[in-house]
Scaffold this motif. Structure first.
Motif, mmCIF file in Angstrom:
data_model
loop_
_atom_site.group_PDB
_atom_site.id
_atom_site.type_symbol
_atom_site.label_atom_id
_atom_site.label_comp_id
_atom_site.label_asym_id
_atom_site.label_seq_id
_atom_site.Cartn_x
_atom_site.Cartn_y
_atom_site.Cartn_z
ATOM 1 N N ASN A 45 0.857 -1.181 0.000
ATOM 2 C CA ASN A 45 0.000 0.000 0.000
ATOM 3 C C ASN A 45 0.895 1.234 0.000
ATOM 4 O OD1 ASN A 45 -1.930 1.934 0.313
ATOM 5 N ND2 ASN A 45 -2.842 1.079 2.159
ATOM 6 N N LYS A 46 0.776 2.018 -1.024
ATOM 7 C CA LYS A 46 1.602 3.223 -1.122
ATOM 8 C C LYS A 46 0.681 4.443 -1.187
ATOM 9 C CE LYS A 46 5.460 5.312 -3.253
ATOM 10 N NZ LYS A 46 6.710 5.211 -3.796
ATOM 11 N N PHE A 47 0.991 5.435 -0.347
ATOM 12 C CA PHE A 47 0.192 6.658 -0.305
ATOM 13 C C PHE A 47 0.965 7.789 -0.976
ATOM 14 C CE2 PHE A 47 -1.225 10.593 1.788
ATOM 15 C CZ PHE A 47 -2.563 10.543 1.414
ATOM 16 N N TYR A 48 0.299 8.510 -1.873
ATOM 17 C CA TYR A 48 0.876 9.653 -2.562
ATOM 18 C C TYR A 48 0.226 10.918 -1.997
ATOM 19 C CZ TYR A 48 2.498 6.154 -5.879
ATOM 20 O OH TYR A 48 3.094 5.063 -6.456
ATOM 21 N N PRO A 49 0.915 11.625 -1.079
ATOM 22 C CA PRO A 49 0.288 12.762 -0.397
ATOM 23 C C PRO A 49 -0.059 13.940 -1.315
ATOM 24 C CG PRO A 49 2.593 12.536 0.255
ATOM 25 C CD PRO A 49 2.271 11.378 -0.612
ATOM 26 N N LEU A 50 0.709 14.170 -2.362
ATOM 27 C CA LEU A 50 0.415 15.301 -3.250
ATOM 28 C C LEU A 50 -0.913 15.113 -3.988
ATOM 29 C CD1 LEU A 50 3.947 16.050 -4.755
ATOM 30 C CD2 LEU A 50 2.711 17.347 -3.009
ATOM 31 N N ARG A 51 -1.212 13.894 -4.330
ATOM 32 C CA ARG A 51 -2.467 13.610 -5.035
ATOM 33 C C ARG A 51 -3.556 13.114 -4.087
ATOM 34 N NH1 ARG A 51 -1.333 9.447 -9.498
ATOM 35 N NH2 ARG A 51 -0.149 8.502 -7.830
ATOM 36 N N ASN A 52 -3.169 12.876 -2.808
ATOM 37 C CA ASN A 52 -4.073 12.325 -1.805
ATOM 38 C C ASN A 52 -4.701 11.010 -2.297
ATOM 39 O OD1 ASN A 52 -5.241 12.251 0.714
ATOM 40 N ND2 ASN A 52 -7.067 13.367 0.062
ATOM 41 N N PHE B 172 4.992 -6.460 -9.808
ATOM 42 C CA PHE B 172 3.829 -5.793 -9.256
ATOM 43 C C PHE B 172 2.669 -5.985 -10.217
ATOM 44 C CE2 PHE B 172 7.291 -3.635 -7.136
ATOM 45 C CZ PHE B 172 6.825 -3.596 -5.833
ATOM 46 N N LEU B 173 1.547 -6.418 -9.666
ATOM 47 C CA LEU B 173 0.367 -6.718 -10.482
ATOM 48 C C LEU B 173 -0.853 -5.956 -9.982
ATOM 49 C CD1 LEU B 173 0.765 -10.597 -10.533
ATOM 50 C CD2 LEU B 173 1.527 -9.000 -12.271
ATOM 51 N N SER B 174 -1.859 -5.873 -10.812
ATOM 52 C CA SER B 174 -3.186 -5.395 -10.462
ATOM 53 C C SER B 174 -3.198 -4.107 -9.641
ATOM 54 C CB SER B 174 -3.949 -6.474 -9.690
ATOM 55 O OG SER B 174 -3.975 -7.659 -10.406
ATOM 56 N N PRO B 175 -2.829 -3.000 -10.224
ATOM 57 C CA PRO B 175 -2.880 -1.759 -9.445
ATOM 58 C C PRO B 175 -4.325 -1.352 -9.142
ATOM 59 C CG PRO B 175 -2.352 -1.279 -11.734
ATOM 60 C CD PRO B 175 -2.395 -2.781 -11.594
ATOM 61 N N LEU B 176 -4.576 -1.037 -7.895
ATOM 62 C CA LEU B 176 -5.876 -0.534 -7.464
ATOM 63 C C LEU B 176 -5.642 0.813 -6.798
ATOM 64 C CD1 LEU B 176 -7.084 -3.777 -5.679
ATOM 65 C CD2 LEU B 176 -7.735 -3.028 -7.958
ATOM 66 N N SER B 177 -6.496 1.762 -7.031
ATOM 67 C CA SER B 177 -6.347 3.033 -6.327
ATOM 68 C C SER B 177 -7.637 3.396 -5.595
ATOM 69 C CB SER B 177 -5.951 4.167 -7.255
ATOM 70 O OG SER B 177 -6.197 3.922 -8.569
ATOM 71 N N ALA B 178 -7.458 4.161 -4.538
ATOM 72 C CA ALA B 178 -8.618 4.594 -3.746
ATOM 73 C C ALA B 178 -8.476 6.059 -3.382
ATOM 74 C CB ALA B 178 -8.713 3.759 -2.480
#
Length: 144
Positions: free
Chosen positions: A101-108, A138-144
């Protein structure tokens, strides 16, 4: 060297400049070929549709059981490597799937990916030495 093992990518400009192509050792050659097996989808190779790996058909499967998914991939790799890479024997394959799980703070945005660690052990036919290959996908990228 009777049958030199050329490294990829092949740089044809070396030939034009009067240089020899880059060569590699047996272990590196086997590793490149195993990568080719892993990164090729069944049916993608024009002259041999059975060349490749099942991982690309399994990529977006709904994973009910990670253990079953890992075993299915392990068996697919074992069949393909045993069939197409005849420079190693006594092949043992390990597959481990985890979620990253990776969080990108600039894009929230939070992105969840499946990470598949693959370990392949075997013995070289020529010398009996131990061969080891490791990679991660790395497979199956999901974003939330």
């Amino acid at each position: 060297m009777l049958n030199p093992l050329y490294s990829k990518p092949i740089r044809f400009s070396h030939i034009n400049n009067g240089q020899d192509l880059d060569k590699q050792d047996l272990g590196a050659s086997i590793s490149q070929y195993i990568e080719l097996i892993i990164f090729t989808r069944f049916g993608e190779h024009r002259y041999n549709p059975k060349f490749g790996c099942e991982i690309w058909d399994m990529d977006f499967e709904l994973i009910m059981s990670e253990t079953i998914w890992e075993e299915k991939l392990r068996q697919s790799l074992l069949r393909s490597i045993s069939k197409f890479e005849n420079r190693i024997y006594d092949i043992d394959i390990g597959v481990n799937i985890t979620e990253i799980n990776k969080f990108y703070p600039l894009r929230n945005v939070s992105e969840i990916k499946k990470k598949v660690d693959i370990t392949i052990k075997g013995k070289l036919n020529k010398t009996g030495e131990t061969y080891l290959f490791k990679t991660a996908l790395f497979l199956s990228p999901l974003s939330a």
